[in-house]
Write an enzyme that holds these catalytic residues in place. Structure first.
Site: not given
Ligand code: UD1
Length: 359
Positions: A202
């Site tokens: 991820h």
């Molecule tokens: C975030 C953290 C990372 C951690 C990870 C655990 C930051 C910068 N990154 O990364 O350090 O290791 O969480 O999983 O804070 N999305 C969904 N549903 C959700 C959540 C996210 O569809 O419930 C998708 C969305 O498209 C979103 C993307 O995942 O834009 C990224 O989510 P985001 O929370 O920005 O970062 P992670 O990659 O999850």
């Protein structure tokens, strides 16, 4: 003592599970969920399985660019902290939620306690590295999981309020591991103990880069055994937009599944022949359970796992991933470098001493 704890992403729920339990034995905790992770499978199921109390607030920030996401949380958290006037704010790890909560509290002169302080990848292109460096430098209490973390802080001139408490993910793993029944979980995916690799991807550096994600898919599709791959929503979206989803579907060795809850993760990890990951926390969880780890990054914060021979850094290089997964080794020794599984109690102890003025 009144503590506001702020969580928002999957690994923070796992860490908070143990700290909430210990903290609430003697203190008032106000639990805030930023809403950074919001899907049922990325959030609610962790609260249910790990017995985390329902959040008192959900800021519902959702996904977005780093600036918007962090900025919105910062504003909302400032208001909340002004209203609730806690003695301390507890933050976890290195996500945007951690940064927003740490900044909001520090600007209001509320002491910040940072769980998992001092970790460094020394890679400033990682958003997480920026988040944890900044939060460490505004924290009053730096709650370090390892001696390497303590040394990193000392090297940056941070010496006040630094405490070695052990790793709270070990607390959670110890607490729940016994109640995990791996058999039905493995049966669901048609795999045998020690006969498959478990995988997660991820990290933005891998999942947002078509060449790197392509190399990872290529390695998984050439594995000599099934790869059970729990696909993060971010990675799933990118697989589709890079046209790699068809490759994943066509690969006989890849068993693509949705993100899994904590208990299923433990079940799949504990029985795997190796973990293939770019997660931070899971490198440690593999070590807790004595499973060799192949880390698809060029550096790690969890240097002990590499030094002790349980973890191999391979970047997003298909041949290296394959070679490391094939030659996986299980060294004899697995010393207790992450503490004794009682980090949460140690954290509460440090908070109490600080609040009581005895440091
Ligand atoms: C975030 C953290 C990372 C951690 C990870 C655990 C930051 C910068 N990154 O990364 O350090 O290791 O969480 O999983 O804070 N999305 C969904 N549903 C959700 C959540 C996210 O569809 O419930 C998708 C969305 O498209 C979103 C993307 O995942 O834009 C990224 O989510 P985001 O929370 O920005 O970062 P992670 O990659 O999850």
């Amino acid at each position: 003592m009144r503590v506001v704890s702020v969580v928002g992403a999957r690994p923070q729920f796992i860490k908070a599970a143990s700290v909430c339990r210990a903290l609430r034995e003697r203190h008032d905790e106000i639990l805030v969920h930023s809403g950074q992770h919001y899907d049922y499978g990325m959030s609610d199921v962790f609260f249910e399985q790990l017995g985390i109390p329902a959040p008192d607030y959900n800021l519902a920030v959702g996904s977005g660019g780093h600036g918007r996401q962090t900025g919105e949380m910062l504003g909302m958290l400032e208001e909340l902290l002004l209203e609730r006037e806690p003695d301390m704010v507890l933050v976890y790890g290195d996500t945007n939620t951690t940064l927003a909560a740490g900044l909001a509290a520090a600007k209001l002169d509320i002491p910040v306690a940072h769980v998992e302080a001092g970790l460094r990848s020394f890679n400033r292109t990682m958003p997480e590295e920026i988040n944890r460096v900044l939060v460490d430098h505004v924290s009053a209490l730096l709650l370090c999981p390892t001696t390497a973390a303590v040394e990193n802080l000392h090297a940056e001139g941070v010496t006040e309020g630094v405490h070695l408490v052990g790793d709270v993910m070990l607390d959670t793993a110890r607490y729940f591991a016994e109640s995990v029944d791996a058999e039905p979980v493995l049966a669901r995916y048609g795999v045998e103990p020690d006969g498959y690799h478990f995988a997660t991807v991820h990290r933005a550096g891998n999942s947002d880069d078509p060449a790197k994600l392509g190399a990872i898919v290529s390695a998984f599709s050439r594995m000599d055994r099934p790869v059970v791959w729990a696909i993060h929503p971010r990675t799933r979206k990118n697989l589709a937009s890079f046209g790699l989803d068809a490759v994943v579907e066509a690969a006989p060795s890849i068993i693509a599944i949705e993100p899994v809850p904590y208990m299923d993760t433990v079940a799949l990890l504990r029985s795997a022949s190796a973990l293939l990951t770019d997660s931070g926390g899971m490198q440690k969880e593999a070590y807790f359970f004595g499973v060799p780890c192949v880390t698809m990054r060029d550096e790690t914060e969890w240097v002990e796992t590499v030094d002790l021979g349980w973890n191999t850094l391979v970047g997003a290089d298909a041949d290296k991933i394959l070679a490391a997964a094939t030659s996986r080794t299980r060294p004899e020794a697995r010393p207790a470098v992450y503490g004794d599984g009682h980090a949460a109690e140690a954290i509460v102890d440090v908070l109490e001493r600080y609040h009581g003025g005895t440091r």
